[in-house]
Design an enzyme around this catalytic site. Structure first.
Site, PDB file in Angstrom:
ATOM      1  N   SER A 159      71.716 -22.389  36.673  1.00  0.00           N
ATOM      2  CA  SER A 159      70.685 -21.564  36.022  1.00  0.00           C
ATOM      3  C   SER A 159      70.434 -20.253  36.753  1.00  0.00           C
ATOM      4  CB  SER A 159      69.385 -22.376  35.982  1.00  0.00           C
ATOM      5  OG  SER A 159      68.297 -21.536  35.700  1.00  0.00           O
TER       6      SER A 159
ATOM      7  N   GLU B  26      67.650 -19.171  37.171  1.00  0.00           N
ATOM      8  CA  GLU B  26      66.460 -19.398  38.007  1.00  0.00           C
ATOM      9  C   GLU B  26      66.825 -19.424  39.488  1.00  0.00           C
ATOM     10  OE1 GLU B  26      62.888 -20.253  37.780  1.00  0.00           O
ATOM     11  OE2 GLU B  26      63.259 -18.954  36.075  1.00  0.00           O
TER      12      GLU B  26
ATOM     13  N   TYR C 219      62.261 -26.351  40.653  1.00  0.00           N
ATOM     14  CA  TYR C 219      63.387 -26.433  39.707  1.00  0.00           C
ATOM     15  C   TYR C 219      64.556 -25.566  40.186  1.00  0.00           C
ATOM     16  CZ  TYR C 219      66.151 -25.334  35.516  1.00  0.00           C
ATOM     17  OH  TYR C 219      67.185 -25.131  34.632  1.00  0.00           O
TER      18      TYR C 219
ATOM     19  N   LYS D  46      68.290 -26.772  41.238  1.00  0.00           N
ATOM     20  CA  LYS D  46      69.498 -26.258  40.574  1.00  0.00           C
ATOM     21  C   LYS D  46      70.461 -25.664  41.600  1.00  0.00           C
ATOM     22  CE  LYS D  46      69.352 -27.041  36.132  1.00  0.00           C
ATOM     23  NZ  LYS D  46      70.381 -27.845  35.450  1.00  0.00           N
TER      24      LYS D  46
ATOM     25  N   LYS E 298      57.366 -21.026  21.929  1.00  0.00           N
ATOM     26  CA  LYS E 298      55.905 -21.064  21.852  1.00  0.00           C
ATOM     27  C   LYS E 298      55.412 -19.858  21.043  1.00  0.00           C
ATOM     28  CE  LYS E 298      51.897 -21.442  24.912  1.00  0.00           C
ATOM     29  NZ  LYS E 298      51.430 -21.505  26.305  1.00  0.00           N
TER      30      LYS E 298
HETATM   31  P1  NAP Z   1      66.443 -29.585  27.419  1.00  0.00           P
HETATM   32  O1  NAP Z   1      66.350 -29.224  25.973  1.00  0.00           O
HETATM   33  O2  NAP Z   1      65.200 -29.708  28.201  1.00  0.00           O
HETATM   34  O3  NAP Z   1      67.281 -30.942  27.528  1.00  0.00           O
HETATM   35  C1  NAP Z   1      67.322 -31.685  28.720  1.00  0.00           C
HETATM   36  C2  NAP Z   1      68.072 -32.975  28.461  1.00  0.00           C
HETATM   37  O4  NAP Z   1      68.130 -33.744  29.677  1.00  0.00           O
HETATM   38  C3  NAP Z   1      67.440 -33.886  27.408  1.00  0.00           C
HETATM   39  O5  NAP Z   1      68.459 -34.424  26.605  1.00  0.00           O
HETATM   40  C4  NAP Z   1      66.795 -34.976  28.259  1.00  0.00           C
HETATM   41  O6  NAP Z   1      66.665 -36.211  27.575  1.00  0.00           O
HETATM   42  C5  NAP Z   1      67.829 -35.100  29.369  1.00  0.00           C
HETATM   43  N1  NAP Z   1      67.349 -35.799  30.565  1.00  0.00           N
HETATM   44  C6  NAP Z   1      66.267 -35.504  31.309  1.00  0.00           C
HETATM   45  N2  NAP Z   1      66.152 -36.357  32.337  1.00  0.00           N
HETATM   46  C7  NAP Z   1      67.195 -37.208  32.264  1.00  0.00           C
HETATM   47  C8  NAP Z   1      67.654 -38.305  33.035  1.00  0.00           C
HETATM   48  N3  NAP Z   1      66.990 -38.734  34.108  1.00  0.00           N
HETATM   49  N4  NAP Z   1      68.799 -38.944  32.677  1.00  0.00           N
HETATM   50  C9  NAP Z   1      69.474 -38.552  31.585  1.00  0.00           C
HETATM   51  N5  NAP Z   1      69.090 -37.531  30.782  1.00  0.00           N
HETATM   52  C10 NAP Z   1      67.963 -36.866  31.127  1.00  0.00           C
HETATM   53  O7  NAP Z   1      67.373 -28.517  28.187  1.00  0.00           O
HETATM   54  P2  NAP Z   1      68.378 -27.423  27.591  1.00  0.00           P
HETATM   55  O8  NAP Z   1      67.618 -26.159  27.323  1.00  0.00           O
HETATM   56  O9  NAP Z   1      69.215 -28.013  26.530  1.00  0.00           O
HETATM   57  O10 NAP Z   1      69.252 -27.108  28.886  1.00  0.00           O
HETATM   58  C11 NAP Z   1      70.409 -27.888  29.191  1.00  0.00           C
HETATM   59  C12 NAP Z   1      70.732 -27.757  30.662  1.00  0.00           C
HETATM   60  O11 NAP Z   1      70.970 -26.392  30.991  1.00  0.00           O
HETATM   61  C13 NAP Z   1      69.617 -28.203  31.611  1.00  0.00           C
HETATM   62  O12 NAP Z   1      70.227 -28.757  32.760  1.00  0.00           O
HETATM   63  C14 NAP Z   1      68.900 -26.910  31.966  1.00  0.00           C
HETATM   64  O13 NAP Z   1      68.249 -27.044  33.213  1.00  0.00           O
HETATM   65  C15 NAP Z   1      70.084 -25.972  32.031  1.00  0.00           C
HETATM   66  N6  NAP Z   1      69.803 -24.568  31.731  1.00  0.00           N
HETATM   67  C16 NAP Z   1      69.149 -24.235  30.605  1.00  0.00           C
HETATM   68  C17 NAP Z   1      68.927 -22.894  30.307  1.00  0.00           C
HETATM   69  C18 NAP Z   1      68.219 -22.484  29.051  1.00  0.00           C
HETATM   70  O14 NAP Z   1      67.799 -21.318  28.973  1.00  0.00           O
HETATM   71  N7  NAP Z   1      68.101 -23.349  28.050  1.00  0.00           N
HETATM   72  C19 NAP Z   1      69.395 -21.892  31.189  1.00  0.00           C
HETATM   73  C20 NAP Z   1      70.091 -22.307  32.335  1.00  0.00           C
HETATM   74  C21 NAP Z   1      70.302 -23.628  32.606  1.00  0.00           C
HETATM   75  P3  NAP Z   1      65.342 -36.604  26.705  1.00  0.00           P
HETATM   76  O15 NAP Z   1      65.621 -36.102  25.321  1.00  0.00           O
HETATM   77  O16 NAP Z   1      65.321 -38.073  26.831  1.00  0.00           O
HETATM   78  O17 NAP Z   1      64.171 -35.915  27.341  1.00  0.00           O
HETATM   79  O1  G4F Z   2      60.403 -19.837  28.693  1.00  0.00           O
HETATM   80  P1  G4F Z   2      60.144 -20.139  30.123  1.00  0.00           P
HETATM   81  O2  G4F Z   2      59.316 -21.337  30.425  1.00  0.00           O
HETATM   82  O3  G4F Z   2      61.558 -20.165  30.836  1.00  0.00           O
HETATM   83  P2  G4F Z   2      62.017 -20.028  32.370  1.00  0.00           P
HETATM   84  O4  G4F Z   2      60.948 -20.367  33.306  1.00  0.00           O
HETATM   85  O5  G4F Z   2      62.651 -18.684  32.510  1.00  0.00           O
HETATM   86  O6  G4F Z   2      63.126 -21.177  32.453  1.00  0.00           O
HETATM   87  C1  G4F Z   2      64.091 -21.371  31.421  1.00  0.00           C
HETATM   88  O7  G4F Z   2      65.220 -20.585  31.700  1.00  0.00           O
HETATM   89  C2  G4F Z   2      65.932 -20.941  32.886  1.00  0.00           C
HETATM   90  C3  G4F Z   2      67.098 -19.955  33.023  1.00  0.00           C
HETATM   91  O8  G4F Z   2      66.665 -18.822  33.725  1.00  0.00           O
HETATM   92  C4  G4F Z   2      66.389 -22.374  32.756  1.00  0.00           C
HETATM   93  F1  G4F Z   2      67.123 -22.708  33.855  1.00  0.00           F
HETATM   94  C5  G4F Z   2      65.199 -23.288  32.599  1.00  0.00           C
HETATM   95  O9  G4F Z   2      65.648 -24.629  32.417  1.00  0.00           O
HETATM   96  C6  G4F Z   2      64.431 -22.865  31.358  1.00  0.00           C
HETATM   97  O10 G4F Z   2      65.239 -23.107  30.233  1.00  0.00           O
HETATM   98  O11 G4F Z   2      59.390 -18.875  30.793  1.00  0.00           O
HETATM   99  C7  G4F Z   2      59.905 -17.571  30.733  1.00  0.00           C
HETATM  100  C8  G4F Z   2      58.869 -16.572  31.255  1.00  0.00           C
HETATM  101  C9  G4F Z   2      58.285 -16.956  32.629  1.00  0.00           C
HETATM  102  O12 G4F Z   2      58.281 -15.822  33.445  1.00  0.00           O
HETATM  103  C10 G4F Z   2      56.848 -17.366  32.330  1.00  0.00           C
HETATM  104  O13 G4F Z   2      55.909 -17.078  33.364  1.00  0.00           O
HETATM  105  O14 G4F Z   2      57.760 -16.556  30.357  1.00  0.00           O
HETATM  106  C11 G4F Z   2      56.569 -16.509  31.106  1.00  0.00           C
HETATM  107  N1  G4F Z   2      55.475 -17.038  30.282  1.00  0.00           N
HETATM  108  C12 G4F Z   2      54.375 -16.326  29.916  1.00  0.00           C
HETATM  109  N2  G4F Z   2      53.548 -17.118  29.213  1.00  0.00           N
HETATM  110  C13 G4F Z   2      55.353 -18.286  29.804  1.00  0.00           C
HETATM  111  C14 G4F Z   2      54.142 -18.339  29.131  1.00  0.00           C
HETATM  112  N3  G4F Z   2      56.186 -19.353  29.894  1.00  0.00           N
HETATM  113  C15 G4F Z   2      55.788 -20.508  29.270  1.00  0.00           C
HETATM  114  N4  G4F Z   2      56.619 -21.574  29.310  1.00  0.00           N
HETATM  115  N5  G4F Z   2      54.596 -20.600  28.612  1.00  0.00           N
HETATM  116  C16 G4F Z   2      53.727 -19.540  28.518  1.00  0.00           C
HETATM  117  O15 G4F Z   2      52.657 -19.639  27.918  1.00  0.00           O
END
Ligand code: NAP
Ligand code: G4F
Length: 322
Positions: free
Chosen positions: A123, A125, A147, A151, A190
């Site tokens: 990530s 992050e 987190y 990662k 959101k």
């Molecule tokens: P997500 O929607 O939150 O999905 C997370 C998945 O992990 C869900 O299927 C969840 O299952 C499963 N999980 C959680 N704990 C587990 C455990 N102990 N054993 C097995 N499965 C488990 O995340 P996503 O947005 O698809 O992201 C996928 C991956 O990419 C994550 O590793 C995230 O950290 C990483 N990532 C995401 C972003 C982004 O912007 N989306 C960016 C960079 C990296 P349940 O359905 O049971 O909760």
């Molecule tokens: O949407 P966020 O919660 O995503 P964040 O923290 O960037 O993390 C996501 O992206 C990562 C990749 O860079 C992944 F690895 C991680 O698993 C996840 O998918 O927040 C984005 C930004 C933050 O700066 C937060 O402070 O939005 C700002 N924010 C402002 N108001 C808010 C809110 N975030 C959330 N969740 N809720 C708010 O009300």
């Protein structure tokens, strides 16, 4: 027919990746953790085409059994505790799943199926308090949340197993990617869900935290293609994946509300409860390595992403009301 194992198949990325791999004629195995209610909403439409097996990143033997039974050609390790704010409330769990869980899976690969190609969902992050703009594969990490720290461990153990055991293990350093399937607690969804609710008369305001944070937001459907390409490459390597553009949360609000003919300033309330103990202020990628080596480029731009998400939420809520 190659076999792929996806951990986290019930999540946003898991569902898009499963669709992509099925379209390429893979046999898709999805690992899901046991829960008292089903969490299959995102993969309901795929259930006849994929095989669901129980397993948990906490549990080493469940991972070993899975590999013993299926000997997958590719593993996509997407499972994680992925919500940044939760990582301050549950830092140990986050370390166990998002960090150590990667080692458990890599150990299973090393011991049972060392020819399997392994993708780790790293990530942006990890860049946290950024040391360089834009961020690339060589930018030093400075994580700002439990987190991000977890990662970073997952990233380095993936690199280490490649170098120590010659595994084909790659780390995709993905910047934020979103979609209509994004969890409701993440800021983009959101906002689009909140704006749609206000438009339809179901809510009067939307409470958010830091509006000035900037992210490099892309479309999840594009990013799963990059994951797949990483595992088809000749050599295992690490890749930054993003759009190369950055926008603030405020700009996201402006576009989302604007798309529905509303002025976000009339509805968005800044609520300090959503501030974080330590913030990541600015993320923006340099995806040139992915472009040059994998031929990958995003197809959906910022405007298109916001529009897609707002329209999907209006449609979904409209149906619910009807
Ligand atoms: P997500 O929607 O939150 O999905 C997370 C998945 O992990 C869900 O299927 C969840 O299952 C499963 N999980 C959680 N704990 C587990 C455990 N102990 N054993 C097995 N499965 C488990 O995340 P996503 O947005 O698809 O992201 C996928 C991956 O990419 C994550 O590793 C995230 O950290 C990483 N990532 C995401 C972003 C982004 O912007 N989306 C960016 C960079 C990296 P349940 O359905 O049971 O909760
Ligand atoms: O949407 P966020 O919660 O995503 P964040 O923290 O960037 O993390 C996501 O992206 C990562 C990749 O860079 C992944 F690895 C991680 O698993 C996840 O998918 O927040 C984005 C930004 C933050 O700066 C937060 O402070 O939005 C700002 N924010 C402002 N108001 C808010 C809110 N975030 C959330 N969740 N809720 C708010 O009300």
């Amino acid at each position: 027919m190659p076999t792929a194992l996806i951990t986290g198949i019930t999540g946003q990325d898991g569902s898009y990746l499963a669709e992509l791999l099925l379209s390429k004629n893979y046999k898709v195995i999805g690992m899901v953790r046991r829960s008292s209610t089903l969490t299959f909403e995102r993969i309901q439409h795929l259930q006849d085409d994929i095989e669901i097996i129980q397993g948990d990143l906490h549990d080493q033997s469940s991972l070993m059994d899975l590999l013993e039974q299926h000997k997958p050609d590719e593993i996509y390790n997407l499972a994680a505790q992925s919500f940044v704010p939760t990582s301050w409330n549950q830092p140990v769990l986050t370390g166990e799943v998002t960090g150590l869980g990667v080692t458990r899976m890599l150990e299973a690969v090393r011991l049972i199926s060392p020819k399997t190609r392994f993708y780790q969902a790293s990530s942006s992050e990890m860049f946290g308090k950024v040391r360089e703009v834009p961020q690339r594969e060589t930018t030093p990490f400075y994580p700002r949340s439990p987190y991000g720290v977890a990662k970073m461990y997952g990233h380095w153990i993936t690199v280490n197993y490649r170098e120590s055991y010659n595994l084909f293990s790659v780390s995709g350093i993905l910047f934020n990617h979103e979609s209509p399937r994004r969890g409701l607690e993440f800021v983009t969804r959101k906002i689009t869900y909140g704006a749609a609710r206000i438009k339809l008369g179901l809510a009067k305001e939307l409470r958010l935290g830091n509006l000035e944070a900037r992210r490099d937001w892309g479309f999840a459907g594009d990013y799963v293609e990059a994951m797949w390409r990483m595992l088809q490459a000749d050599q295992p390597d690490d890749f930054v994946v993003g759009t190369g553009e950055t926008h603030s949360v405020r700009e996201f609000c402006e576009k989302a509300f604007g798309h529905l003919g509303m002025d976000y300033e009339q509805y968005v309330v800044v609520d300090p409860r959503f501030y974080r103990p330590a913030e990541v202020d600015l993320l923006v990628s340099d995806p040139s390595h992915a472009k040059n080596v994998l031929g990958w480029q995003p197809q959906v731009n910022f405007e298109g992403l916001v529009r897609m998400m707002v329209e999907a939420d209006i449609k979904r809520l409209g149906k619910e009301i009807a």
